[in-house]
Design a protein around this motif. Structure first.
Motif, PDB file in Angstrom:
ATOM      1  N   HIS A 179       0.828  -1.205   0.000  1.00 32.43           N
ATOM      2  CA  HIS A 179       0.000   0.000   0.000  1.00 32.43           C
ATOM      3  C   HIS A 179       0.870   1.266   0.000  1.00 32.43           C
ATOM      4  O   HIS A 179       0.467   2.288  -0.558  1.00 32.43           O
ATOM      5  CB  HIS A 179      -0.946   0.002   1.209  1.00 32.43           C
ATOM      6  CG  HIS A 179      -0.258   0.157   2.534  1.00 32.43           C
ATOM      7  ND1 HIS A 179       0.251  -0.907   3.240  1.00 32.43           N
ATOM      8  CD2 HIS A 179       0.027   1.276   3.268  1.00 32.43           C
ATOM      9  CE1 HIS A 179       0.810  -0.468   4.356  1.00 32.43           C
ATOM     10  NE2 HIS A 179       0.691   0.851   4.406  1.00 32.43           N
ATOM     11  N   PHE A 182       1.819   2.202  -3.607  1.00 30.08           N
ATOM     12  CA  PHE A 182       0.749   2.860  -4.360  1.00 30.08           C
ATOM     13  C   PHE A 182       0.540   4.296  -3.878  1.00 30.08           C
ATOM     14  O   PHE A 182       0.480   5.226  -4.693  1.00 30.08           O
ATOM     15  CB  PHE A 182      -0.565   2.083  -4.229  1.00 30.08           C
ATOM     16  CG  PHE A 182      -1.712   2.782  -4.901  1.00 30.08           C
ATOM     17  CD1 PHE A 182      -1.867   2.727  -6.282  1.00 30.08           C
ATOM     18  CD2 PHE A 182      -2.632   3.511  -4.159  1.00 30.08           C
ATOM     19  CE1 PHE A 182      -2.909   3.397  -6.912  1.00 30.08           C
ATOM     20  CE2 PHE A 182      -3.685   4.176  -4.773  1.00 30.08           C
ATOM     21  CZ  PHE A 182      -3.822   4.114  -6.153  1.00 30.08           C
ATOM     22  N   VAL A 183       0.429   4.486  -2.575  1.00 35.27           N
ATOM     23  CA  VAL A 183       0.156   5.826  -2.044  1.00 35.27           C
ATOM     24  C   VAL A 183       1.325   6.770  -2.318  1.00 35.27           C
ATOM     25  O   VAL A 183       1.136   7.922  -2.731  1.00 35.27           O
ATOM     26  CB  VAL A 183      -0.153   5.766  -0.533  1.00 35.27           C
ATOM     27  CG1 VAL A 183      -0.292   7.169   0.047  1.00 35.27           C
ATOM     28  CG2 VAL A 183      -1.428   4.962  -0.289  1.00 35.27           C
ATOM     29  N   GLY A 185       3.457   6.423  -4.714  1.00 38.16           N
ATOM     30  CA  GLY A 185       3.432   6.634  -6.154  1.00 38.16           C
ATOM     31  C   GLY A 185       2.406   7.670  -6.547  1.00 38.16           C
ATOM     32  O   GLY A 185       2.608   8.453  -7.483  1.00 38.16           O
ATOM     33  N   LEU A 186       1.302   7.710  -5.828  1.00 37.60           N
ATOM     34  CA  LEU A 186       0.276   8.730  -6.069  1.00 37.60           C
ATOM     35  C   LEU A 186       0.839  10.127  -5.811  1.00 37.60           C
ATOM     36  O   LEU A 186       0.609  11.051  -6.599  1.00 37.60           O
ATOM     37  CB  LEU A 186      -0.925   8.446  -5.167  1.00 37.60           C
ATOM     38  CG  LEU A 186      -2.206   9.253  -5.376  1.00 37.60           C
ATOM     39  CD1 LEU A 186      -3.415   8.395  -5.038  1.00 37.60           C
ATOM     40  CD2 LEU A 186      -2.214  10.504  -4.520  1.00 37.60           C
ATOM     41  N   LEU A 255       2.575  -1.154  -9.110  1.00 37.55           N
ATOM     42  CA  LEU A 255       1.981  -0.267  -8.101  1.00 37.55           C
ATOM     43  C   LEU A 255       2.437   1.177  -8.281  1.00 37.55           C
ATOM     44  O   LEU A 255       1.643   2.111  -8.109  1.00 37.55           O
ATOM     45  CB  LEU A 255       2.334  -0.767  -6.702  1.00 37.55           C
ATOM     46  CG  LEU A 255       1.687  -2.094  -6.313  1.00 37.55           C
ATOM     47  CD1 LEU A 255       2.162  -2.555  -4.945  1.00 37.55           C
ATOM     48  CD2 LEU A 255       0.160  -1.985  -6.312  1.00 37.55           C
ATOM     49  N   GLY A 259      -0.100   4.256  -9.126  1.00 36.09           N
ATOM     50  CA  GLY A 259      -0.109   5.434  -8.268  1.00 36.09           C
ATOM     51  C   GLY A 259       0.223   6.705  -9.028  1.00 36.09           C
ATOM     52  O   GLY A 259      -0.438   7.732  -8.865  1.00 36.09           O
ATOM     53  N   ASN A 260       1.239   6.651  -9.887  1.00 34.83           N
ATOM     54  CA  ASN A 260       1.618   7.816 -10.695  1.00 34.83           C
ATOM     55  C   ASN A 260       0.470   8.277 -11.572  1.00 34.83           C
ATOM     56  O   ASN A 260       0.182   9.472 -11.685  1.00 34.83           O
ATOM     57  CB  ASN A 260       2.818   7.487 -11.584  1.00 34.83           C
ATOM     58  CG  ASN A 260       4.120   7.290 -10.828  1.00 34.83           C
ATOM     59  OD1 ASN A 260       5.111   6.861 -11.408  1.00 34.83           O
ATOM     60  ND2 ASN A 260       4.141   7.588  -9.534  1.00 34.83           N
ATOM     61  N   CYS A 262      -2.806   7.736 -11.251  1.00 31.27           N
ATOM     62  CA  CYS A 262      -3.908   8.307 -10.455  1.00 31.27           C
ATOM     63  C   CYS A 262      -3.539   9.681  -9.905  1.00 31.27           C
ATOM     64  O   CYS A 262      -4.365  10.605  -9.920  1.00 31.27           O
ATOM     65  CB  CYS A 262      -4.264   7.363  -9.303  1.00 31.27           C
ATOM     66  SG  CYS A 262      -5.050   5.834  -9.815  1.00 31.27           S
ATOM     67  N   GLY A 263      -2.313   9.838  -9.427  1.00 30.09           N
ATOM     68  CA  GLY A 263      -1.897  11.120  -8.859  1.00 30.09           C
ATOM     69  C   GLY A 263      -1.919  12.234  -9.881  1.00 30.09           C
ATOM     70  O   GLY A 263      -2.438  13.330  -9.627  1.00 30.09           O
TER      71      GLY A 263
END
Length: 281
Positions: A179, A182-183, A185-186, A255, A259-260, A262-263
């Motif tokens: 997690h 992902f976060v 990476g966001l 992941l 994340g990238n 979505c961010g």
């Protein structure tokens, strides 16, 4: 006597010989948005081969950042956790981004913002967006892999970088909970999307270089996972160390990429497009 003129919403100060000497106002947000839409549409409409080659070039060029990081980590008496070394590593990390962005090569994390905005504006479709993302992403990943192979073959023989440095850099990205990847990476995608917006609004090459350094050095200092630069960092570890496994690499890549994307798309493209369009009403 100097005169003041306005071009595209920006005020310019001219000298008596009609040579512009200063920009005194910022580009309006609507002009920034229009420029981003124009840039996004231009990239969406490019030929497949041009996108692939440009993405390949970006993947190759961005590898110089992680390579310089490994050199600094090898030569520095300090390591991760030492403030001076961390600042040097973050600055080295930004070098690859300067090469790519000023060289106008295609970088996936820029297009997670740039290419989404024309879709939001109704001037491009989701299949067109998926085509652009796919071609640029594949080019970036393949380019990064080629750079890593060349560096792994050539650099240790020059005596300026050790295999242990490659391993240390890779471990900074793969020894985390799923997690977190992902976060974090966001957040990296958010910063890269913000950079695309700021670069468009910036006036002059020096200002753009400063922005690239500030944003990407922040990503490097926080050790946030950037899918394209991180592709090179983790591949270095995979090729040079038995500690990094193929599963570590693929888990990181999936992941960090999610994340990238979505961010950049949500926190920059959607929000900034929304606030500019609603503000114009």
């Amino acid at each position: 006597m100097r005169s003041k003129t306005t071009v595209n919403g920006c005020s310019l100060v001219d000298d008596p010989e009609d040579e512009t000497v200063a920009v005194v106002d910022q580009m309006p947000t609507r002009a920034v948005l229009d420029s981003l839409i124009e840039s996004g549409l231009h990239e969406i409409k490019r030929e497949r081969s041009g996108l692939l080659l440009s993405g390949l070039s970006a993947g190759l060029d961005i590898g110089f950042g992680p390579l310089l990081m490994a050199v600094i980590l090898t030569l520095s008496p300090g390591g991760f956790g030492d403030l001076t070394t961390e600042l040097l590593l973050a600055s080295a990390y930004s070098v690859g981004f300067v090469f790519v962005i000023l060289g106008r090569s295609e970088l996936f994390t820029e297009h997670t913002t740039l290419a989404v905005i024309p879709v939001l504006d109704g001037q491009a479709s989701l299949p067109q967006l998926a085509r652009l993302w796919g071609l640029v992403y594949v080019g970036n990943i393949v380019g990064g892999a080629l750079f890593t192979l060349l560096a792994v073959i050539l650099m240790p023989g020059l005596g300026v970088v050790s295999p242990a440095a490659f391993e240390t850099i890779a471990l900074k990205l793969v020894t985390h909970e799923l997690h977190w990847l992902f976060v974090a990476g966001l957040f990296a995608g958010w910063l890269m999307g913000l950079l695309a917006w700021l670069i468009t609004a910036a006036q002059g090459t020096f200002g753009r270089v400063a922005l690239i350094w500030i944003v990407t050095a922040t990503i490097g200092l926080l050790h946030l996972p950037h899918s394209i630069a991180g592709n090179v960092e983790v591949l270095f570890g995979l090729f040079m160390s038995a500690v990094i496994t193929p599963l570590d690499y693929f888990t990181f890549l999936v992941l960090a990429t999610a994340g990238n994307a979505c961010g950049g798309a949500i926190f920059v493209a959607v929000l900034k497009y929304g606030h500019v369009v609603r503000g114009a009403k």
